[in-house]
Scaffold this active site. Structure first.
Site, PDB file in Angstrom:
ATOM      1  N   GLU A  31      45.049  37.766  40.553  1.00  0.00           N
ATOM      2  CA  GLU A  31      44.660  37.021  40.132  1.00  0.00           C
ATOM      3  C   GLU A  31      45.158  35.678  38.816  1.00  0.00           C
ATOM      4  O   GLU A  31      45.798  35.262  38.091  1.00  0.00           O
ATOM      5  CB  GLU A  31      43.532  36.220  39.558  1.00  0.00           C
ATOM      6  CG  GLU A  31      42.568  35.168  38.765  1.00  0.00           C
ATOM      7  CD  GLU A  31      41.171  35.701  38.744  1.00  0.00           C
ATOM      8  OE1 GLU A  31      40.439  34.239  39.177  1.00  0.00           O
ATOM      9  OE2 GLU A  31      40.497  36.391  38.491  1.00  0.00           O
ATOM     10  N   GLU A  45      31.744  36.502  43.847  1.00  0.00           N
ATOM     11  CA  GLU A  45      32.018  34.735  43.788  1.00  0.00           C
ATOM     12  C   GLU A  45      32.660  34.867  45.121  1.00  0.00           C
ATOM     13  O   GLU A  45      31.605  34.026  45.601  1.00  0.00           O
ATOM     14  CB  GLU A  45      33.374  34.725  42.930  1.00  0.00           C
ATOM     15  CG  GLU A  45      33.711  33.722  42.368  1.00  0.00           C
ATOM     16  CD  GLU A  45      34.651  33.618  41.453  1.00  0.00           C
ATOM     17  OE1 GLU A  45      36.302  32.196  41.497  1.00  0.00           O
ATOM     18  OE2 GLU A  45      35.222  34.823  40.355  1.00  0.00           O
TER      19      GLU A  45
END
Length: 923
Positions: free
Chosen positions: A762, A482
């Protein structure tokens, strides 16, 4: 006293050094070098002098200006030309409370400001690439380019500059010496619109009398590597690695020499077989030629011709943002042997960068591999969160000793490295491996610590996560497949980021990419979620406008303006702001968001299932509508700053109308919200969406009750987490905010620390208590967004926040609470250094404050008191209890009793009657 006040060398625009400025009329700023020992009381600037030396043969230009402005003042002289280098210094005149007349400061040291290439026609060469056809669906092997040359007619070189960029990422050499200390240059931009280039002083690297060689190695970088999740896509911007370079030399005899990339250069495949961001780098020492970048290789026939490419259609930009560099080296702390027999090296800190291996000496053809990951899972390397990213570097030996080997065109997010191919006969791994920390080399500006070690660790974790995710652009994660520029993450974290580092150049530069990609469509829509946009239409076939994420085009420039006082950031982004709010937002008949538009909303609510992170308790449309009222209000303020009076009137009226519509739609007469959640209530309180004070008081009480019912565990996601502590404190419930901060059970800010986290996760439970990684596909251990709580640590615990843009005026109001008995903060404002320390002495019921205020700025100091606390609860706190002070070192104290300080500490959770209260889990 005034004569002791000194000024740092002036800076140009938001540029970190002033060398290679891309502006012909750069604004100038200067900071006062204040310390407790050398900072006059109440000193304010009344005028300034700027001196400019354009050449040794020209007279010094002197400009005197009556102004108190010392940040981003206009360039006083004629515009600079491409390549022009000038010397600038400044001194200020001012008065202080002990002086009746103005006195000057010392002259600052001279600062060098040199322009880059300001015009397209300044570039004489073309990008060059290999003639070899690129593979269809495979990585591009890095390419090496070189050019041998003599500098004719030069006995000595007075000046030499290299202007260089690449389609890919490059390393440049002159006569075997590396040029500069940057990594991953020229960095990642929206390549079809803007392409960075760098300027280097290479005077000392050239040989005026003998042969010279300039050599450049280019790897895929972001330009051609696989990008995006779910497999990603290769060669998004092009399928040929290329370099564009221009060397300009001036001799002491005033003769000039130049060369640029063209068809006379040659190329050769690199000894690096593959170098990708996600999968890592493979280096084959058997294919290395140690003299490839020196003049010794000039007659080698294996070098091949190159092809000239068209000049880039993108604008070439000399960025204000500093480059990516190695900023720190971390030693290994332990070598582990996993249950399956693997060897893993632990560096003790989750970081972003790459390895340096001090010595490798293996038989020819043998391989050593280094696989990177952030965590261990049940004693084994935890690679599942990396998804399709291999994060593996490989060294193939030529049978000779190699020292200080490191991958060149990649980076990884890791704490642990699994090493394969290493034996007991090789050097000890503990001393042979070093982790090189990489990030955009921003200037550190803010520091915080307090009496609570775990709170300090939380702040440290957020700092490390910012370092790891500010690598060329602000990213969401640095480890998996990502590493993209998610707009929502930086929007919520920007106030915290601006405190930790000077982000004006980097984020201002990135916002220009945001505007470029947004405005090309004409419909006002921001690219979906990430910039630069690399997501395929197959993945997201229809763009869905998003509050919070797309609101970055309004809120982030505004926060930058408040932090740095730079009006040009607002002016530059204004067209982008207008496009979003006028055309991009999909509205319903009432002017708020169309409820049919799906919203990410309070993303990563802790109750969301691992496979559905957007399944939040708070309605996404409510979140979007609250943000819309706020964004419209900010647009009115932006328009006012820019002198756009018609827009100011329009947006203020729109804000009032939308606020009334929001009240009618969501807020009951009592003040409670239709969305009865911590996030909804926090948004309404922070953005002042209630019609009356009494309504807001009831909403605050309800928020406190919900927090207590949640047993102080976090119940907010992306929208609520950055503001809930602020909302509680704003309404006089700071003890509830402190209790939330210090909760250890999951989900909470302290839970990851109890699990050994060294960065922000996260998910609130990226690692489960049993040591298993959260089963969600989207699980990172290095995300800064949920670390936005540190903004509350700065503003409320330490107690400093700006009032006027750029910290010309700032507020000092520490709000003590919890079990924290002292806190301190330091912040390098555009004017100088703030230092603020407070401590509570329980034995004497005494609160003391020690404060340093920079010259040419003022502070509003508000000490804690029971009366102030009561006013906060009633939402009637104002600034009448405060004291305005000027620059200098100040000390304050007041009575502050144990009862006031603790205030029913710790607050109690609300427990159902059928359950017994559990043990307190307070850090």
């Amino acid at each position: 006293m005034i004569s002791r006040l000194s000024i740092a060398p002036p800076s140009a625009e938001q540029h970190p050094t002033g060398f290679g400025v891309g502006n012909a009329t750069p604004r100038l700023s200067w900071r006062f070098l204040n310390t407790k020992e050398a900072c006059p009381l109440g000193w304010e600037q009344t005028s300034y002098e700027i001196q400019i030396l354009r050449s040794q043969d020209s007279p010094i230009e002197t400009y005197e200006v009556a102004s108190d402005k010392s940040v981003l003042v206009p360039w006083p002289s004629s515009p600079l030309q491409s390549r022009e280098s000038v010397q600038v210094r400044v001194r200020a005149h001012g008065t202080c409370i002990k002086e009746a007349r103005a006195e000057p400061t010392n002259w600052s040291p001279w600062s060098t400001i040199e322009c880059a290439l300001l015009h397209r026609h300044d570039w004489k060469g073309l990008p060059i690439a290999s003639l070899e056809a690129p593979p269809h669906d495979a990585p591009l092997r890095p390419v090496r380019f070189r050019k041998c040359f003599h500098i004719s007619g030069a006995d000595a070189i007075s000046r030499a500059r290299l202007y260089i960029t690449s389609l890919g990422v490059y390393r440049a050499f002159i006569n075997g010496q590396v040029v500069g200390d940057q990594c991953m240059a020229p960095g990642w931009t929206s390549y079809r619109h803007r392409l960075n280039y760098q300027v280097f002083d290479v005077t000392d690297l050239l040989n005026p009398s003998g042969p010279n060689v300039i050599a450049v190695e280019v790897g895929e970088g972001w330009y051609a590597t696989r990008l995006g999740f779910r497999g990603g896509r290769r060669k998004l911007y092009g399928d040929k690695l290329a370099v564009l370079a221009q060397l300009e030399v001036q001799s002491e005899q005033d003769k000039s020499f130049s060369l640029a990339t063209d068809s006379t250069w040659t190329c050769h495949p690199s000894a690096i077989l593959r170098s990708e961001l996600y999968d890592g780098e493979v280096y084959d020492a058997r294919e290395e030629n140690p003299s490839w970048n020196s003049a010794l290789e000039s007659k080698d026939s294996s070098w091949n011709p190159v092809q000239e490419l068209e000049f880039p259609s993108a604008t070439l930009v000399a960025p204000d943002a500093p480059p990516v560099r190695v900023t720190e080296e971390i030693k290994a702390v332990e070598v582990l042997h996993t249950p399956s027999g693997k060897t893993v090296v632990d560096f003790g800190q989750n970081l972003v960068g790459r390895l340096r291996v001090r010595c490798i000496n293996k038989p020819e053809g043998e391989r050593v591999t280094f696989t990177h990951a952030e965590v261990l899972e049940h004693g084994e390397l935890g690679t599942r969160p990396l998804r399709a990213a291999k994060c593996r570097d490989e060294f193939i030996s030529a049978g000779k000793e190699v020292t200080d080997w490191t991958p060149q065109h990649t980076f990884h997010g890791f704490r642990y490295v699994q090493v394969e191919g290493w034996t007991d006969q090789d050097p000890p791994l503990l001393t042979n491996l070093v982790a090189l920390v990489m990030h955009t080399d921003l200037t550190r500006t803010g520091w915080f610590q307090c009496s609570h070690p775990m709170v300090n660790q939380l702040h440290q974790n957020a700092w490390w996560s910012m370092r790891g995710n500010f690598l060329s652009i602000p990213t969401d994660c640095p480890q998996r497949d990502e590493r993209l520029g998610w707009t929502g993450d930086i929007q919520v974290f920007c106030p915290s980021a601006n405190f930790l580092y000077n982000t004006a150049g980097m984020l201002g530069h990135w916002l220009e990419d945001v505007a470029a990609e947004q405005l090309k469509e004409g419909n006002g829509c921001v690219p979906p979620f990430i910039v630069p946009n690399v997501i395929s239409e197959e993945l997201w076939p229809h763009h869905v406008p998003q509050a919070i994420w797309d609101d970055v085009v309004v809120l982030t420039p505004w926060i930058l303006y408040l932090s740095y006082g730079d009006t040009d950031i607002l002016r530059r982004q204004y067209a982008s702001m207008l496009a979003w709010i006028d055309r991009g937002i999909q509205r319903g008949p009432d002017g708020l968001w169309d409820p049919e538009v799906w919203q990410l909303g309070d993303w990563l609510d802790p109750t969301a299932p691992p496979v559905e992170p957007g399944d939040a308790r708070t309605d996404g449309t409510l979140v979007a509508d609250a943000y819309l009222v706020h964004v419209t209000s900010v647009m009115a303020q932006v328009s006012e700053v820019l002198g756009e009076t018609a827009d100011t009137t329009r947006f203020q009226a729109d804000s009032n109308r939308l606020k009334a519509t929001f009240q009618d739609k969501y807020i009951a007469r009592s003040g409670l919200l239709a969305g009865d959640t911590q996030t909804a209530l926090s948004l309404a309180l922070m953005y002042e969406l209630h019609a009356t004070t009494d309504q807001a008081i009831e909403a605050a009480k309800r928020l406190v009750r919900l927090v207590r019912q949640a047993k102080f565990r976090v119940a907010t996601g992306f929208a609520g987490t950055p503001i809930i502590a602020h909302a509680l404190t704003k309404t006089g419930h700071q003890q509830i905010a402190y209790r939330m901060l210090l909760e250890k059970s999951r989900p909470s800010w302290m839970y990851p620390i109890t699990m050994g986290a060294t960065t922000i996760w996260e998910r609130w439970d990226s690692m489960l208590p049993d040591g298993s990684i959260n089963p969600g596909e989207m699980t990172s251990f290095n995300h800064y967004a949920l670390g936005s709580i540190i903004n509350w640590l700065h503003y409320s615990v330490a107690g400093v926040r700006p009032i006027a843009p750029g910290w010309k005026q700032f507020r000092v109001e520490p709000i003590p609470g919890g079990s924290i008995d002292s806190a301190e903060v330091a912040y390098e404002t555009p004017y100088g250094r703030i230092e603020c320390r407070w401590a509570f002495d329980a034995a004497e019921d005494r609160f003391s404050l020690d404060l340093l205020v920079p010259p040419n700025s003022r502070a509003l100091v508000i000490l804690p008191s029971e009366e102030r606390w009561e006013k906060r609860v009633a939402l009637k706190a104002d600034d009448e209890d405060g004291t305005w002070i000027g620059s200098g070192h100040h000390q304050f104290s007041c009575r502050w009793s144990v009862g006031s300080h603790r205030g029913e500490w710790p607050p109690k959770p609300i427990i159902p009657i059928m359950r017994k209260p559990g043990p307190e889990t307070i850090a």
